[in-house]
Design an enzyme around this catalytic site. Structure first.
Site, PDB file in Angstrom:
ATOM      1  N   ASP A 284      -3.776   9.409   1.341  1.00  0.00           N
ATOM      2  CA  ASP A 284      -3.599   8.026   0.925  1.00  0.00           C
ATOM      3  C   ASP A 284      -2.382   8.008  -0.007  1.00  0.00           C
ATOM      4  OD1 ASP A 284      -3.743   5.339   0.477  1.00  0.00           O
ATOM      5  OD2 ASP A 284      -5.877   5.313  -0.006  1.00  0.00           O
TER       6      ASP A 284
HETATM    7  C1  BGC Z   1      -4.411   2.127   0.477  1.00  0.00           C
HETATM    8  C2  BGC Z   1      -4.384   2.529   1.922  1.00  0.00           C
HETATM    9  C3  BGC Z   1      -3.095   2.060   2.556  1.00  0.00           C
HETATM   10  C4  BGC Z   1      -1.927   2.633   1.791  1.00  0.00           C
HETATM   11  C5  BGC Z   1      -0.578   2.237   2.345  1.00  0.00           C
HETATM   12  C6  BGC Z   1      -3.148   2.540  -0.257  1.00  0.00           C
HETATM   13  O1  BGC Z   1      -3.103   1.944  -1.494  1.00  0.00           O
HETATM   14  O2  BGC Z   1      -5.540   2.687  -0.148  1.00  0.00           O
HETATM   15  O3  BGC Z   1      -5.490   1.999   2.590  1.00  0.00           O
HETATM   16  O4  BGC Z   1      -3.049   2.422   3.895  1.00  0.00           O
HETATM   17  O5  BGC Z   1      -1.998   2.187   0.455  1.00  0.00           O
HETATM   18  O6  BGC Z   1      -0.302   0.917   2.091  1.00  0.00           O
END
Ligand code: BGC
Length: 733
Positions: A284
């Site tokens: 993540d």
């Molecule tokens: C989120 C993810 C997301 C990623 C990219 C993170 O803050 O938890 O679900 O895919 O950002 O935007």
């Protein structure tokens, strides 16, 4: 001398050359197909990945295992222009014909269309779609997102959220698929299968036990192995088995002491070894905490940058701290995923999004997702007798609320949404109701002043209050009440007009202190681009509601497994707190001591009454269940009759639960299967549900294996987790 024919051939070849060259620019794989043996699509993704890997330099391998930034994430890199405006990108290897990976968030539609000057359909939120209990709808959902991703120049989705709803106040509940691992896993698997079939790399997230947003970067989810395997991880296991996603996103939080993206148990022991997952694990965004530990644990790709998997990883490989074989494994998995999903064989081809087709799919899924929770006979609205309708609620004249954070889809006709802005999609309930009720006097009041709203309601035959509860990534709800004094508004309106219907636009469960006073309640969730049409079709009976809750609606927060949300103590947040000892460590914990008792399993075990149970949803017709038969075996077959006892056609979601032998220590029952059946008025059908042995098993921690415990099993069938008229016990071994 050239003959006339030869001359013509030369001329046409000369004219065609620039066209061909131009074509190749868009379709580079064509050219490489001739020169590279791995471009032979008849070979398996593994064979092809191995062949490419042998050709790669150390730098090329490193370039594959990290991202290159995201708009708004620090200072852009010099190569930022190569991105497609999405959450991240991985460089391609042009000389070997390997394309770039262009990623976009796409929970309920493709993100960032505003900034990029594009357009995306908003589907109903994920928890809404789960209320359809419909694998075909999940497939249509995934296929639409896959098509729109490609149309916008992306070849990887970051959708596929599947964290089970342990904590309904979690601000991302709308991005997930409810509280039951078998329902959630089946639906997300079907979504991913069809999304990836559009030649985008599929993704499932956030692995694992990322069940609240409060302190998500610092929290340790403390949970037993058995609990995890039978609940949170089972949802992933099923989703991966059905959908075969090429990617898994590890979560921000830690699980039992180690951050998810450097958690060997999660990434290697379970995911890669036990489940035999062959794709790649990406972190993540900013969820990577180390180089050597994360690489050894099984992280394959750092996003969105290269703080740990860039230069530091290269040095670690050169110093022998990370074996080359380990880096090879990361790179191979990424290459394999590119071949598996078809992004190499089907190069990107931008196009115009099918706006009308998207509306149609979105409305259809919303119609299947809207749950009729209460109906004292007011619904469906009778156009013959209803002469006036009071439409009440903030924004009910212009739109319906959507879920925020990285899932946010930008609505058309306005500037891009800011982070955590409340975004109302331009799908007007007022307009949709007016269109379906020509000749009816339909008037609007925002509800800002409850007295004027009540006065309008008093004069009308029916009052409809559109109430909302906004949620987003990066926050949890303090409680499950409707915000902005909407409970008081509903009370006032219901006092003025006993024929009051409440339409809820929410991302999770809500409490309803006014429930006894209203005549009807519809849960429309975040209903997407065509939410208002779907709701209006149900209000007027053009569509017979069939959806059922994928999560329990509790009576009050005190009944939750954790009456108080666990939030980070002072000083527990931020990078410095995590790195206090020099090594990344979570700073506080949530103890999931309720264990296996997630959602309905908790309320069943604790004998706590609920507002609306899991699996509950009304229809404009009624159904009767009879004649349950069980055939135990490797796969157990459960069959029974369902009859439509009302006077209109409908779709019934027939649910099957099993109670395991008492000595297993399991909650009283678990969902083990279901079938969605269409029945005309008066029609009966035999329903047959085949149950996977694993769904009747427990996870034995000592043997690290699933085990069916011999003994007496009770099978139950019916229309909700608390309406199971059919029971039958069998002995199984
Ligand atoms: C989120 C993810 C997301 C990623 C990219 C993170 O803050 O938890 O679900 O895919 O950002 O935007």
């Amino acid at each position: 001398m050239l003959t006339r024919l030869q001359l013509l051939l030369v001329i046409s070849a000369t004219l065609a050359a620039p066209i061909l060259a131009q074509h190749r620019l868009h379709n580079e794989a064509d050219e490489s197909a001739e020169s590279h043996p791995w471009m032979n699509a008849k070979l398996s993704p593994d064979e092809r990945a191995d062949m490419v890997l042998k050709e790669m330099t150390l730098d090329e391998k490193i370039s594959l295992v990290h991202g290159n930034g995201m708009p708004g994430w620090g200072k852009p890199r010099p190569n930022a222009y190569l991105g497609n405006g999405g959450a991240g990108f991985v460089l391609g290897i042009e000389r070997l014909g390997i394309p770039m990976i262009q990623m976009s968030d796409a929970a309920y539609g493709v993100r960032s269309s505003g900034e990029n000057g594009r357009y995306s359909t908003a589907l109903p939120s994920n928890v809404a779609a789960a209320a359809s209990w419909d694998p075909e709808a999940a497939c249509a959902y995934g296929a639409l997102i896959g098509r729109e991703l490609r149309a916008q120049g992306y070849n990887m989705t970051l959708g596929g959220g599947i964290n089970v709803t342990r904590e309904p106040r979690n601000g991302r509940t709308f991005e997930y698929q409810g509280e039951d691992p078998i329902l959630a896993g089946t639906l997300v698997g079907n979504r991913i299968k069809c999304e990836q079939a559009q030649h985008v790399i599929g993704d499932i997230k956030h692995y694992a036990v990322n069940d609240q947003e409060s302190g998500r970067n610092e929290v340790d989810s403390v949970i037993s192995k058995r609990t995890m395997r039978e609940s949170d991880l089972l949802a992933f296991e099923i989703g991966i088995e059905i959908g075969n996603p090429a990617a898994v996103m590890c979560a921000y939080n830690a699980v039992n002491g180690d951050f998810s993206c450097e958690n060997k148990y999660l990434l290697t022991d379970v995911l890669k070894k036990d489940w035999n997952f062959k794709g790649f694990v990406l972190s993540d965004w900013g969820g990577t905490h180390s180089t050597v530990k994360a690489s050894a644990a099984g992280l394959d790709n750092e996003e969105p940058l290269d703080d740990f998997f860039g230069e530091k990883l290269k040095e670690a490989v050169q110093a022998g701290k990370v074996p080359m074989a380990e880096l090879d494994d990361h790179a191979r998995r990424i290459l394999r995923s590119e071949f598996l999903s078809g992004i190499v064989d089907h190069p990107m081809q931008k196009s115009v999004v099918d706006v009308e087709g998207g509306f149609e799919t979105s409305r259809r899924i919303a119609e299947q997702s809207t749950v009729l929770l209460k109906n004292s006979g007011v619904l469906p609205l009778d156009r013959g007798t209803v002469r006036s309708i009071a439409m009440i609620g903030p924004h009910a004249d212009e739109g319906m609320i959507s879920g925020g954070g990285s899932a946010q889809v930008d609505p058309p006709g306005r500037p891009p949404a800011h982070w955590q802005e409340h975004v109302w999609f331009p799908t007007s309930p007022l307009k949709a109701v007016r269109e379906r009720a020509p000749g009816v006097d339909v008037r609007f009041d925002s509800g800002a002043n409850p007295a004027t709203a009540a006065a309008l309601a008093k004069k009308a035959d029916v009052a409809i209050v559109f109430a909302y509860q906004w949620t987003s990534e990066g926050m949890d709800l303090p409680n499950l009440s409707l915000p902005d004094k909407q409970d008081a508004l509903i009370e006032r309106v219901a006092e003025a007009n006993s024929r009051t219907i409440v339409v809820l636009e929410s991302g999770t469960a809500v409490t309803m202190p006014w429930l006894e006073k209203v005549s009807g309640v519809l849960e429309a969730w975040y209903a997407g681009s065509k939410g208002a049409d779907a709701v209006a079709n149900i209000l007027f009976g053009q569509v017979n509601p069939s959806a059922k809750l994928p999560m329990t609606f509790p009576r009050r927060e005190a009944d939750l497994p954790h009456p108080h949300l666990v939030t980070p103590p002072p000083g527990a947040q931020g990078q410095a707190a995590v790195m206090r000892t020099g090594e990344a460590k979570p700073t506080f914990s949530v103890h999931y001591d309720e264990g296996l008792k997630v959602g309905y399993k908790w309320y069943d075990s604790e004998n706590k009454p609920v507002l609306f149970p899991f699996g509950f949803g009304l229809s404009y017709t009624t159904y009767a269940y009879s004649n349950l038969k069980i055939k135990p075996g490797r796969e157990t077959s459960v069959s029974f009759m369902v009859k439509n006892t009302g006077n209109r056609a409908g779709m019934e979601i027939a649910e099957v639960y099993a109670g395991l032998p008492a000595n297993t220590g399991e909650p009283p029952k678990r969902l083990v299967g279901w079938s969605k059946i269409k029945l005309d008025a008066g029609e009966s059908k035999e329903v047959s549900v085949t149950i996977d042995r694993k769904y009747l098993s427990i996870y034995d921690e000592n043997e690290d294996a699933w085990k069916l415990v011999p003994g007496t099993y009770t099978f139950m069938a019916g229309g909700s987790s608390q309406d199971l008229p059919l029971h039958e016990t069998v002995n199984m071994k």
